[in-house]
Motif scaffolding. Structure first.
Motif, PDB file in Angstrom:
ATOM      1  N   ASP A  38       6.273 -16.619  13.584  1.00 26.57           N
ATOM      2  CA  ASP A  38       6.842 -15.515  12.803  1.00 26.57           C
ATOM      3  C   ASP A  38       6.747 -16.184  11.290  1.00 26.57           C
ATOM      4  O   ASP A  38       7.102 -17.414  11.240  1.00 26.57           O
ATOM      5  CB  ASP A  38       8.402 -15.074  13.045  1.00 26.57           C
ATOM      6  CG  ASP A  38       8.792 -14.037  12.534  1.00 26.57           C
ATOM      7  OD1 ASP A  38       8.477 -12.678  13.144  1.00 26.57           O
ATOM      8  OD2 ASP A  38       9.075 -13.854  11.202  1.00 26.57           O
ATOM      9  N   VAL A  39       6.900 -15.476  10.422  1.00 29.05           N
ATOM     10  CA  VAL A  39       6.845 -15.886   8.970  1.00 29.05           C
ATOM     11  C   VAL A  39       8.327 -16.217   8.598  1.00 29.05           C
ATOM     12  O   VAL A  39       8.424 -17.298   7.878  1.00 29.05           O
ATOM     13  CB  VAL A  39       6.259 -14.940   7.890  1.00 29.05           C
ATOM     14  CG1 VAL A  39       7.122 -13.829   7.889  1.00 29.05           C
ATOM     15  CG2 VAL A  39       5.980 -15.473   6.600  1.00 29.05           C
ATOM     16  N   SER A  40       9.219 -15.944   9.072  1.00 28.93           N
ATOM     17  CA  SER A  40      10.485 -16.000   8.775  1.00 28.93           C
ATOM     18  C   SER A  40      11.351 -17.137   9.680  1.00 28.93           C
ATOM     19  O   SER A  40      11.484 -17.153  10.937  1.00 28.93           O
ATOM     20  CB  SER A  40      11.304 -14.733   9.126  1.00 28.93           C
ATOM     21  OG  SER A  40      12.615 -14.994   9.211  1.00 28.93           O
ATOM     22  N   ALA A  68       4.604 -12.541  15.028  1.00 29.42           N
ATOM     23  CA  ALA A  68       5.607 -11.957  14.378  1.00 29.42           C
ATOM     24  C   ALA A  68       6.710 -11.559  15.375  1.00 29.42           C
ATOM     25  O   ALA A  68       7.397 -10.512  15.550  1.00 29.42           O
ATOM     26  CB  ALA A  68       5.094 -10.610  13.761  1.00 29.42           C
ATOM     27  N   CYS A  69       7.218 -12.743  16.131  1.00 32.25           N
ATOM     28  CA  CYS A  69       8.011 -12.297  17.436  1.00 32.25           C
ATOM     29  C   CYS A  69       9.458 -12.285  16.878  1.00 32.25           C
ATOM     30  O   CYS A  69       9.992 -11.510  17.812  1.00 32.25           O
ATOM     31  CB  CYS A  69       7.733 -13.723  18.165  1.00 32.25           C
ATOM     32  SG  CYS A  69       8.572 -15.093  17.344  1.00 32.25           S
ATOM     33  N   GLY A  70       9.826 -12.238  15.650  1.00 32.09           N
ATOM     34  CA  GLY A  70      11.007 -11.830  15.317  1.00 32.09           C
ATOM     35  C   GLY A  70      12.159 -12.669  16.286  1.00 32.09           C
ATOM     36  O   GLY A  70      11.805 -14.082  16.310  1.00 32.09           O
ATOM     37  N   GLN A  76       4.747 -19.392  10.506  1.00 28.57           N
ATOM     38  CA  GLN A  76       3.712 -19.308  10.102  1.00 28.57           C
ATOM     39  C   GLN A  76       3.399 -18.078   9.365  1.00 28.57           C
ATOM     40  O   GLN A  76       3.505 -16.916  10.137  1.00 28.57           O
ATOM     41  CB  GLN A  76       2.451 -19.775  10.753  1.00 28.57           C
ATOM     42  CG  GLN A  76       1.835 -21.097  10.576  1.00 28.57           C
ATOM     43  CD  GLN A  76       0.973 -21.679  11.668  1.00 28.57           C
ATOM     44  OE1 GLN A  76       0.509 -20.705  12.492  1.00 28.57           O
ATOM     45  NE2 GLN A  76       0.925 -22.882  11.817  1.00 28.57           N
ATOM     46  N   PRO A  77       2.787 -17.658   8.278  1.00 25.54           N
ATOM     47  CA  PRO A  77       2.417 -16.139   7.940  1.00 25.54           C
ATOM     48  C   PRO A  77       1.089 -15.891   8.822  1.00 25.54           C
ATOM     49  O   PRO A  77       0.471 -16.892   9.002  1.00 25.54           O
ATOM     50  CB  PRO A  77       2.120 -16.434   6.562  1.00 25.54           C
ATOM     51  CG  PRO A  77       1.975 -17.809   6.275  1.00 25.54           C
ATOM     52  CD  PRO A  77       2.773 -18.471   7.170  1.00 25.54           C
ATOM     53  N   MET A  78       0.953 -14.779   9.226  1.00 26.35           N
ATOM     54  CA  MET A  78      -0.234 -14.494  10.147  1.00 26.35           C
ATOM     55  C   MET A  78      -1.664 -14.581   9.362  1.00 26.35           C
ATOM     56  O   MET A  78      -2.677 -15.193  10.099  1.00 26.35           O
ATOM     57  CB  MET A  78      -0.094 -13.136  10.802  1.00 26.35           C
ATOM     58  CG  MET A  78      -0.126 -11.958  10.047  1.00 26.35           C
ATOM     59  SD  MET A  78       0.253 -10.579  10.893  1.00 26.35           S
ATOM     60  CE  MET A  78       1.974 -10.302  11.015  1.00 26.35           C
ATOM     61  N   GLY A  80       4.755  -4.380  15.515  1.00 30.45           N
ATOM     62  CA  GLY A  80       5.722  -4.237  14.530  1.00 30.45           C
ATOM     63  C   GLY A  80       5.459  -5.376  13.492  1.00 30.45           C
ATOM     64  O   GLY A  80       6.372  -4.932  12.391  1.00 30.45           O
ATOM     65  N   GLY A  81       4.454  -5.784  13.410  1.00 33.50           N
ATOM     66  CA  GLY A  81       4.435  -7.073  12.262  1.00 33.50           C
ATOM     67  C   GLY A  81       3.266  -6.954  11.367  1.00 33.50           C
ATOM     68  O   GLY A  81       3.282  -7.486  10.494  1.00 33.50           O
ATOM     69  N   VAL A  94       3.299  -6.032   7.135  1.00 38.02           N
ATOM     70  CA  VAL A  94       4.528  -5.861   6.672  1.00 38.02           C
ATOM     71  C   VAL A  94       4.588  -6.998   5.776  1.00 38.02           C
ATOM     72  O   VAL A  94       4.291  -8.362   5.956  1.00 38.02           O
ATOM     73  CB  VAL A  94       5.491  -6.322   7.750  1.00 38.02           C
ATOM     74  CG1 VAL A  94       6.775  -6.229   7.145  1.00 38.02           C
ATOM     75  CG2 VAL A  94       5.464  -5.053   9.072  1.00 38.02           C
ATOM     76  N   MET A 108      14.340 -16.091  11.494  1.00 43.36           N
ATOM     77  CA  MET A 108      13.891 -15.296  12.773  1.00 43.36           C
ATOM     78  C   MET A 108      13.812 -16.423  13.931  1.00 43.36           C
ATOM     79  O   MET A 108      14.143 -16.042  15.009  1.00 43.36           O
ATOM     80  CB  MET A 108      12.624 -14.203  12.553  1.00 43.36           C
ATOM     81  CG  MET A 108      13.220 -13.268  11.835  1.00 43.36           C
ATOM     82  SD  MET A 108      14.296 -11.894  12.535  1.00 43.36           S
ATOM     83  CE  MET A 108      13.841 -10.452  11.800  1.00 43.36           C
ATOM     84  N   ARG A 135      12.568 -10.173  20.703  1.00 46.72           N
ATOM     85  CA  ARG A 135      12.815  -8.801  21.706  1.00 46.72           C
ATOM     86  C   ARG A 135      11.620  -8.799  22.780  1.00 46.72           C
ATOM     87  O   ARG A 135      12.011  -8.487  23.866  1.00 46.72           O
ATOM     88  CB  ARG A 135      12.720  -7.632  20.702  1.00 46.72           C
ATOM     89  CG  ARG A 135      12.813  -6.468  21.360  1.00 46.72           C
ATOM     90  CD  ARG A 135      13.022  -5.173  20.479  1.00 46.72           C
ATOM     91  NE  ARG A 135      11.601  -5.115  19.895  1.00 46.72           N
ATOM     92  CZ  ARG A 135      10.862  -3.968  20.052  1.00 46.72           C
ATOM     93  NH1 ARG A 135      11.246  -3.144  21.049  1.00 46.72           N
ATOM     94  NH2 ARG A 135       9.893  -3.726  19.420  1.00 46.72           N
ATOM     95  N   LEU A 136      10.410  -9.203  22.576  1.00 47.09           N
ATOM     96  CA  LEU A 136       9.342  -9.031  23.397  1.00 47.09           C
ATOM     97  C   LEU A 136       9.308 -10.580  23.869  1.00 47.09           C
ATOM     98  O   LEU A 136       8.905 -10.739  25.163  1.00 47.09           O
ATOM     99  CB  LEU A 136       7.983  -8.715  22.734  1.00 47.09           C
ATOM    100  CG  LEU A 136       7.609  -7.569  22.617  1.00 47.09           C
ATOM    101  CD1 LEU A 136       8.641  -6.819  21.593  1.00 47.09           C
ATOM    102  CD2 LEU A 136       6.193  -7.281  22.043  1.00 47.09           C
TER     103      LEU A 136
HETATM  104  C1  LIG Z   1       9.816  -5.127  12.852  1.00 51.16           C
HETATM  105  S1  LIG Z   1       9.851  -6.863  13.081  1.00 51.16           S
HETATM  106  C2  LIG Z   1       9.129  -6.890  14.801  1.00 51.16           C
HETATM  107  C3  LIG Z   1       9.574  -7.948  15.674  1.00 51.16           C
HETATM  108  C4  LIG Z   1       9.104  -8.221  17.028  1.00 51.16           C
HETATM  109  N1  LIG Z   1       7.855  -8.163  16.981  1.00 51.16           N
HETATM  110  C5  LIG Z   1       9.791  -6.948  17.587  1.00 51.16           C
HETATM  111  O1  LIG Z   1       8.719  -6.025  17.938  1.00 51.16           O
HETATM  112  O2  LIG Z   1      11.000  -6.873  17.738  1.00 51.16           O
HETATM  113  C6  LIG Z   1       8.677  -7.543  12.069  1.00 51.16           C
HETATM  114  C7  LIG Z   1       8.699  -9.193  12.198  1.00 51.16           C
HETATM  115  O3  LIG Z   1       7.340  -9.518  11.518  1.00 51.16           O
HETATM  116  C8  LIG Z   1       7.651 -10.636  10.671  1.00 51.16           C
HETATM  117  N2  LIG Z   1       6.606 -10.968   9.700  1.00 51.16           N
HETATM  118  C9  LIG Z   1       6.476  -9.903   8.681  1.00 51.16           C
HETATM  119  N3  LIG Z   1       5.226 -10.454   7.917  1.00 51.16           N
HETATM  120  C10 LIG Z   1       4.868 -11.533   8.568  1.00 51.16           C
HETATM  121  C11 LIG Z   1       3.640 -12.239   8.512  1.00 51.16           C
HETATM  122  N4  LIG Z   1       2.983 -11.982   7.336  1.00 51.16           N
HETATM  123  N5  LIG Z   1       3.577 -13.074   9.080  1.00 51.16           N
HETATM  124  C12 LIG Z   1       4.219 -13.357  10.477  1.00 51.16           C
HETATM  125  N6  LIG Z   1       5.440 -12.549  10.678  1.00 51.16           N
HETATM  126  C13 LIG Z   1       5.584 -11.694   9.768  1.00 51.16           C
HETATM  127  C14 LIG Z   1       9.098 -10.523  10.301  1.00 51.16           C
HETATM  128  O4  LIG Z   1       9.788 -11.596   9.851  1.00 51.16           O
HETATM  129  C15 LIG Z   1       9.767  -9.804  11.405  1.00 51.16           C
HETATM  130  O5  LIG Z   1      10.246 -10.675  12.362  1.00 51.16           O
END
Ligand SMILES: C[S@@+](CC[C@H](N)C(=O)[O-])C[C@H]1O[C@@H](n2cnc3c(N)ncnc32)[C@H](O)[C@@H]1O
Length: 251
Positions: free
Chosen positions: A46-48, A25-27, A71-73, A89-90, A93, A51, A30-31
């Motif tokens: 990341d799923v998106s 969920a690297c978005g 990929q979704p986690m 943060g992922g 969600v 992103m 940021r990290l």
């Molecule tokens: C709040 S952001 C956090 C991004 C980053 N880790 C950060 O701390 O800045 C949440 C991220 O989780 C991703 N996400 C949400 N559901 C997910 C899933 N099932 N599998 C992978 N990524 C997912 C979103 O696309 C988004 O980029």
């Protein structure tokens, strides 16, 4: 998003004999980008698609070429195994409990023996307004109204203004599940020119419950930190971070 105490906190786990690492969920990085700048061997997923595309673009602008994948986690299937997996943060969600359990199993599967999962979780009582919705009288007032006014407008590089708002529309304390609506709006010369609205599902986990789920996935929870600091979590922390190890050998 830029900066934040999470970056140094998670980076220390990767630096301490924790490479290669995966930022789940690297978005937009940021990290991940600070990790790469520090010369660490870290992949991102990341799923998106959006992103990941933004993340790749930002990395390439700096001459970096990380392995990134969409990929979704809960279906995580990376190209290699890792010493460290970080999730900031992922977790929980946009998913459901079945997917969340599957995700923990995937993290376990793709860690090397002795490897570490570092996963954060916002506790359900971190926000006073949302916490009040766990009670019947609080839920009766749902859905919440959109926040009044145009607060939180921020100027973008193209001189337009952007604002992101959210409101709670449903909360199920039995399922520990919240549904939010997120609204993004754009103004030019003080005129609203674009608006998007989306639904966001959130799983709500208490610390002991998540500890048990990690245990069940095969992990040994070695620490539960508070507030992205290397100290034991307290009742006053909004975020808890699980440091969970995959055993060296499975009995
Ligand atoms: C709040 S952001 C956090 C991004 C980053 N880790 C950060 O701390 O800045 C949440 C991220 O989780 C991703 N996400 C949400 N559901 C997910 C899933 N099932 N599998 C992978 N990524 C997912 C979103 O696309 C988004 O980029």
């Amino acid at each position: 998003m830029e900066g934040g105490p999470e970056i140094d906190y998670f980076r220390r786990f990767v630096e301490r004999n924790g490479q290669p690492a995966l930022d789940v969920a690297c978005g937009t990085g940021r990290l991940l980008l600070p990790f790469l700048r520090a010369g660490l061997d870290v992949d991102g997923c990341d799923v998106s698609e959006d992103m990941v595309a933004f993340c790749r673009e930002r990395a390439e602008r700096e001459g970096l070429s990380p392995t990134l994948f969409v990929q979704p986690m809960h279906e995580l299937d990376p190209p290699r195994t890792y010493r460290t997996i970080v999730v900031c943060g992922g977790f929980a969600v946009g998913s459901d409990r079945t997917h969340d359990r599957l995700a923990l199993s995937r993290f376990y599967e793709h860690l090397q023996p002795g490897g570490t999962l570092v996963l954060d979780n916002e506790v359900p009582y971190s926000d006073a307004r949302q916490w009040s919705r766990w009670l019947p009288e609080g839920r009766a007032a749902l859905p919440e109204a959109w926040p009044a006014g145009n607060q939180n407008r921020r100027r973008a590089s193209d001189d337009s203004e952007l604002a992101l708002q959210s409101r709670l529309v449903a909360l199920d304390p039995l399922e520990q599940h919240a549904t939010l609506e997120i609204r993004a709006r754009q103004w030019r010369d003080d005129r609203l020119v674009a608006e998007e609205q989306h639904v966001l599902d959130l799983g709500l986990y208490f610390a002991n419950e998540l500890g048990l789920m990690l245990d069940r996935a095969g992990f040994e929870v070695v620490a539960v930190h508070g507030g992205h600091e290397e100290r034991p979590a307290t009742a006053d922390d909004d975020f808890v971070v699980f440091v969970a190890r995959k055993p060296l050998s499975v009995a």
